[in-house]
Design an enzyme around this catalytic site. Structure first.
Site, short mmCIF file in Angstrom:
data_model
loop_
_atom_site.label_atom_id
_atom_site.label_comp_id
_atom_site.label_asym_id
_atom_site.label_seq_id
_atom_site.Cartn_x
_atom_site.Cartn_y
_atom_site.Cartn_z
N LYS A 14 -2.41 -8.82 -7.36
CA LYS A 14 -3.26 -8.56 -6.18
C LYS A 14 -2.70 -7.33 -5.47
O LYS A 14 -1.65 -7.38 -4.85
CB LYS A 14 -3.24 -9.76 -5.25
CG LYS A 14 -3.68 -9.49 -3.80
CD LYS A 14 -5.13 -9.06 -3.68
CE LYS A 14 -5.55 -8.99 -2.21
NZ LYS A 14 -4.91 -7.87 -1.46
N TRP A 68 0.80 -1.22 0.00
CA TRP A 68 0.00 0.00 0.00
C TRP A 68 0.83 1.28 0.00
O TRP A 68 0.32 2.36 -0.29
CB TRP A 68 -0.92 0.03 1.23
CG TRP A 68 -0.21 -0.21 2.53
CD1 TRP A 68 -0.13 -1.39 3.21
CD2 TRP A 68 0.54 0.74 3.29
NE1 TRP A 68 0.62 -1.23 4.36
CE2 TRP A 68 1.04 0.07 4.44
CE3 TRP A 68 0.84 2.10 3.15
CZ2 TRP A 68 1.82 0.70 5.41
CZ3 TRP A 68 1.62 2.73 4.11
CH2 TRP A 68 2.10 2.04 5.23
N GLY A 116 6.45 -6.63 0.53
CA GLY A 116 5.66 -6.52 1.76
C GLY A 116 6.45 -6.97 2.96
O GLY A 116 7.69 -6.93 2.98
N CYS A 139 10.14 1.17 2.99
CA CYS A 139 11.02 0.09 3.45
C CYS A 139 12.48 0.52 3.47
O CYS A 139 13.31 -0.17 4.06
CB CYS A 139 10.85 -1.14 2.57
SG CYS A 139 11.09 -0.81 0.81
N GLU A 164 10.77 -8.65 -2.09
CA GLU A 164 11.33 -7.39 -1.60
C GLU A 164 10.66 -7.14 -0.27
O GLU A 164 9.50 -6.74 -0.20
CB GLU A 164 11.06 -6.26 -2.61
CG GLU A 164 11.92 -5.03 -2.37
CD GLU A 164 11.22 -3.99 -1.53
OE1 GLU A 164 11.56 -3.91 -0.33
OE2 GLU A 164 10.34 -3.29 -2.02
#
Length: 495
Positions: free
Chosen positions: A187, A163, A243, A299, A265
């Site tokens: 997805k 997101w 994620g 991240c 990742e």
């Protein structure tokens, strides 16, 4: 509480989609269920989209399989032309895409514009790079044989995106896959599906054949069923995921039964090291950008800021002063630099990290709690002398909270930086050329930012080591994860 509906004022209203995209068709969930997509800045309703599961995902996979042979066999230049049209359409509709991104994700509009350009760049880069996937002719040790090496697309792929960068992560997954001839079922994260659906709408306009890219939407409760179908269906030969480490490890475990190819990742715990000889103006500016961009929800954000003895206090003072100037607000407000956190769960984690650091003796210099705007807005926060055992030193904080630790020498900085199971990104500032080489060679990270706090670009390989993932995205190396190498031994050559 009941949600008030937001009117999304797009110039092209057809980019706001409330259906998923499977096999070239816009469709609802089989059982008609939907879930709400909310604006994290206001909790208003943006749209409702389908809650899908195994059946819809399987149909998307079947459609990708049907489309694969034709898409694979098209010349690379033809695939590149379609992707170039996708890129052009993204830039043509950049204002709408950026606004939609800000409304569903919360980041400042200026950052959303940057992300849309970044997302479009992957389509152009990989479309062109597909024309340069070369094989080899290897000198044979036998007179009557020739040895050839050829490259081929992996096949049908599954993509699962997060997101925090809901447009860029879609194209960073889909662009290399589509460019080399793969087809993909995507997805998107349940918090931010609208950006992915808008990209699918533009792909349809650009002439991408039905089934080459499908977007399956689902809520958090639906994600395990969708993901399991992707990992267990033998038609799918590769999964690309960005994620959390927990989910990444689960997907990798599920893929192991079929020895299915994975690109992961995952999370990071990036150190940001400022040495005594650093240019402090540059170091402070880089640290503020790296820490507070996207409200700290990246991240590769600076998660542990390490300042050397000689400049520690001056760096802390100047960094805190700059952080205090950051404007917290709704992403569409021009002055906003820090938007809301994505949801209440994220807010609670950031609050826990601050409380834990203070309990362990950290000195709170700025912020430390909810912002006056309420909701999931969190005040830009600076803590000094954060313990290396604190939660924020061991985990990703994913919020606008900067924890600073003081260190003595180069060896200590490297030891602290490497004391983590993660290895995605690291940063350091120094004007000593020898130190730059020494530190670069000893930091255990896939990406190093040296005298810069901004490192993301489509032409460079993005990815980590250790538990931060497998594979690389972007650059010529990013093609490798989506192709298979074949060796041809051709005998019966008459010499």
């Amino acid at each position: 509480m009941a949600l008030e509906t937001t009117t999304v004022a797009l110039a092209d209203g057809s980019l706001l989609r409330d259906q998923a995209f499977i096999g070239g068709r816009w469709c609802d969930a089989d059982d008609g269920r939907t879930f709400a997509v909310r604006n994290p800045a206001s909790d208003e309703l943006l749209a409702t989209v389908p809650r899908m599961g195994v059946g819809e995902t399987r149909r998307a996979i079947d459609a990708a399989a049907d489309a694969f042979a034709d898409w694979r066999d098209r010349p690379a230049a033809e695939r590149a032309a379609v992707m170039r049209r996708m890129r052009d359409l993204m830039l043509e509709h950049r204002d709408d895409l950026a606004l939609l991104l800000t409304l569903e994700q919360g980041k400042p509009l200026a950052e959303s514009h940057t992300e849309i350009a970044y997302a479009a760049a992957f389509l152009e880069w990989f479309g062109e790079e597909a024309k340069r996937i070369y094989g080899d002719t290897i000198p044979s040790p036998h007179r009557d044989k020739r040895i050839l090496v050829t490259k081929h697309p992996v096949g049908v792929c599954g993509g699962i995106t997060p997101w925090n960068f809901p447009s860029a992560m879609v194209t960073r997954k889909a662009a290399p896959a589509l460019a080399v001839g793969c087809t993909m079922v995507l997805k998107p994260a349940e918090q931010t599906p609208l950006s992915a659906l808008a990209i699918a709408a533009l792909a349809e306009r650009a002439g991408l054949p039905p089934g080459v890219l499908s977007v399956v939407t689902g809520d958090a409760e639906d994600a395990p069923a969708i993901g399991t179908e992707m990992t267990s269906n033998p038609i799918v030969r590769k999964i690309g995921f960005t994620g959390s480490n927990e989910v990444g490890k689960l997907l990798m475990h599920q893929c192991a039964d079929q020895v299915k190819n994975v690109s992961l990742e995952l999370g990071g715990n990036a150190p940001f090291i400022v040495f005594d000889d650093a240019d402090l103006d540059e170091a402070v500016a880089g640290a503020v950008l790296c820490k507070f961009r996207n409200s700290g929800q990246t991240c590769i954000t600076a998660n542990r800021i390490l300042a050397q003895d000689g400049i520690h206090q001056e760096f802390v003072d100047r960094f805190t002063a700059q952080a205090a100037k950051l404007v917290v607000g709704v992403g569409v407000e021009p002055a906003t630099k820090v938007g809301p956190l994505i949801d209440q769960q994220a807010f609670e984690k950031v609050s826990r990290h601050v409380a834990d650091a203070c309990e362990r003796g950290a000195q709170l210099l700025l912020g430390g709690g909810p912002h006056e705007r309420g909701g999931t807005f969190f005040s830009p926060t600076v803590l000094d002398r954060v313990s290396l055992e604190a939660d924020m030193s061991r985990e990703e904080t994913f919020g606008p909270v900067a924890g600073i630790h003081r260190f003595g020498d180069e060896r200590e900085a490297i030891e602290i930086a490497n004391d983590t199971p993660y290895g995605l990104a690291a940063y350091f500032y120094s004007r000593d050329v020898g130190r730059i080489f020494r530190v670069s060679e000893h930091l255990e990270y896939g990406i190093l930012g040296i005298n810069t706090g901004f490192i993301s670009v489509e032409v460079a390989p993005f990815g980590g080591v250790k538990e931060s993932g497998i594979g690389r995205e972007g650059s010529k190396y990013g093609v490798d994860d989506w192709i298979e190498t074949r060796y041809l031994s051709l005998g019966g050559i008459d010499n």
